[in-house]
Design a protein around this motif. Structure first.
Motif, PDB file in Angstrom:
ATOM      1  N   GLY A  18    -101.844  55.643 -73.379  1.00  0.00           N
ATOM      2  CA  GLY A  18    -103.068  55.215 -72.713  1.00  0.00           C
ATOM      3  C   GLY A  18    -104.257  55.096 -73.654  1.00  0.00           C
ATOM      4  O   GLY A  18    -105.240  54.414 -73.333  1.00  0.00           O
ATOM      5  N   ALA A  19    -104.176  55.718 -74.821  1.00  0.00           N
ATOM      6  CA  ALA A  19    -105.272  55.648 -75.794  1.00  0.00           C
ATOM      7  C   ALA A  19    -105.465  54.216 -76.300  1.00  0.00           C
ATOM      8  O   ALA A  19    -106.574  53.846 -76.690  1.00  0.00           O
ATOM      9  CB  ALA A  19    -105.009  56.582 -76.973  1.00  0.00           C
ATOM     10  N   TYR A  20    -104.408  53.405 -76.286  1.00  0.00           N
ATOM     11  CA  TYR A  20    -104.533  52.031 -76.764  1.00  0.00           C
ATOM     12  C   TYR A  20    -105.433  51.214 -75.837  1.00  0.00           C
ATOM     13  O   TYR A  20    -106.325  50.494 -76.288  1.00  0.00           O
ATOM     14  CB  TYR A  20    -103.165  51.368 -76.892  1.00  0.00           C
ATOM     15  CG  TYR A  20    -102.189  52.101 -77.781  1.00  0.00           C
ATOM     16  CD1 TYR A  20    -102.591  52.758 -78.938  1.00  0.00           C
ATOM     17  CD2 TYR A  20    -100.841  52.147 -77.461  1.00  0.00           C
ATOM     18  CE1 TYR A  20    -101.695  53.432 -79.749  1.00  0.00           C
ATOM     19  CE2 TYR A  20     -99.923  52.808 -78.269  1.00  0.00           C
ATOM     20  CZ  TYR A  20    -100.354  53.448 -79.405  1.00  0.00           C
ATOM     21  OH  TYR A  20     -99.454  54.110 -80.215  1.00  0.00           O
ATOM     22  N   ALA A  21    -105.195  51.318 -74.534  1.00  0.00           N
ATOM     23  CA  ALA A  21    -106.033  50.597 -73.568  1.00  0.00           C
ATOM     24  C   ALA A  21    -107.457  51.132 -73.599  1.00  0.00           C
ATOM     25  O   ALA A  21    -108.421  50.357 -73.507  1.00  0.00           O
ATOM     26  CB  ALA A  21    -105.441  50.709 -72.166  1.00  0.00           C
ATOM     27  N   HIS A  22    -107.591  52.441 -73.739  1.00  0.00           N
ATOM     28  CA  HIS A  22    -108.929  53.044 -73.830  1.00  0.00           C
ATOM     29  C   HIS A  22    -109.682  52.475 -75.039  1.00  0.00           C
ATOM     30  O   HIS A  22    -110.863  52.119 -74.939  1.00  0.00           O
ATOM     31  CB  HIS A  22    -108.824  54.565 -73.923  1.00  0.00           C
ATOM     32  CG  HIS A  22    -110.136  55.239 -74.094  1.00  0.00           C
ATOM     33  ND1 HIS A  22    -111.030  55.410 -73.055  1.00  0.00           N
ATOM     34  CD2 HIS A  22    -110.737  55.763 -75.193  1.00  0.00           C
ATOM     35  CE1 HIS A  22    -112.117  56.013 -73.507  1.00  0.00           C
ATOM     36  NE2 HIS A  22    -111.960  56.236 -74.804  1.00  0.00           N
ATOM     37  N   ALA A  23    -109.005  52.374 -76.179  1.00  0.00           N
ATOM     38  CA  ALA A  23    -109.639  51.838 -77.391  1.00  0.00           C
ATOM     39  C   ALA A  23    -110.013  50.371 -77.207  1.00  0.00           C
ATOM     40  O   ALA A  23    -111.077  49.939 -77.662  1.00  0.00           O
ATOM     41  CB  ALA A  23    -108.711  52.004 -78.590  1.00  0.00           C
ATOM     42  N   ALA A  24    -109.142  49.599 -76.549  1.00  0.00           N
ATOM     43  CA  ALA A  24    -109.445  48.182 -76.303  1.00  0.00           C
ATOM     44  C   ALA A  24    -110.692  48.057 -75.433  1.00  0.00           C
ATOM     45  O   ALA A  24    -111.571  47.233 -75.717  1.00  0.00           O
ATOM     46  CB  ALA A  24    -108.251  47.491 -75.646  1.00  0.00           C
TER      47      ALA A  24
END
Length: 190
Positions: A18-24
């Protein structure tokens, strides 16, 4: 160099973390706040969708460039500031490169890596003279950076070329480094 438009390469999947979507979403918000137009693949799915939605939700500009084949597969984002529909992936990349002042890569798969390596190669050849960075979310690009360092050791990539690549874990720091990247670091154009 002030950045007014940023091309971001990223996954059409949200990834396992989920950190990837948060970073995006964080990067998209930052672009809107800094009045930097997003140039991206034009999709509504995966990290591309999270990124574009965040830009738009915060009043920014999101400009997509998508091949006709992907529009037919119904993955095109339908709420963008502008959406350029092109014939194929080659035309897509050429237009994205022309529209952007700089490039940032978020986690993604083969297509994202293809786009990254093409811009990295064009930079080495002097065909593009624009900053290129990896947003190293949760260490996603750590092994890639280590491999590129190994390629320097093995003398397939020059240290001068690798030093042109900006790698950071924080979106704001990455943008700041790209905006002040000294022009004399770039290799002379062909």
């Amino acid at each position: 160099m002030p950045i007014t438009s940023l091309c971001i390469f990223c996954g059409s999947s949200p990834g396992a973390n989920g950190a990837y979507a948060h970073a995006a979403r964080a990067l998209g918000t930052l672009l809107a706040q800094q009045n930097i137009a997003l140039i991206f693949g034009g999709g509504k799915v995966g990290l591309m969708g999270h990124l574009a939605d965040a830009v738009l939700q915060h009043g920014g500009k999101a400009i997509g460039v998508i091949p006709e084949a992907l529009v037919r597969k119904e993955v095109a984002h339908d709420s963008l500031t502008a959406q350029h529909v092109v014939r194929d992936m080659h035309e897509r990349k050429a237009l994205m490169y022309a529209l952007a002042d700089a490039f940032v890569v978020l986690p993604g798969g083969a297509g994202t890596l293809d786009e990254f390596f093409e811009v990295f190669t064009w930079t080495q050849l002097g065909l593009l003279l624009k900053p290129l960075g990896l947003l190293n979310v949760e260490g996603y690009f750590t092994r890639l950076a280590a491999f590129l360092d190994h390629a320097v050791t093995e003398r397939f990539v020059s240290r001068q070329h690798l030093d042109m690549l900006i790698v950071d874990e924080q979106p704001d720091a990455l943008l700041q480094r790209a905006s002040v990247y000294p022009a004399d670091k770039w290799i002379d154009p062909l």
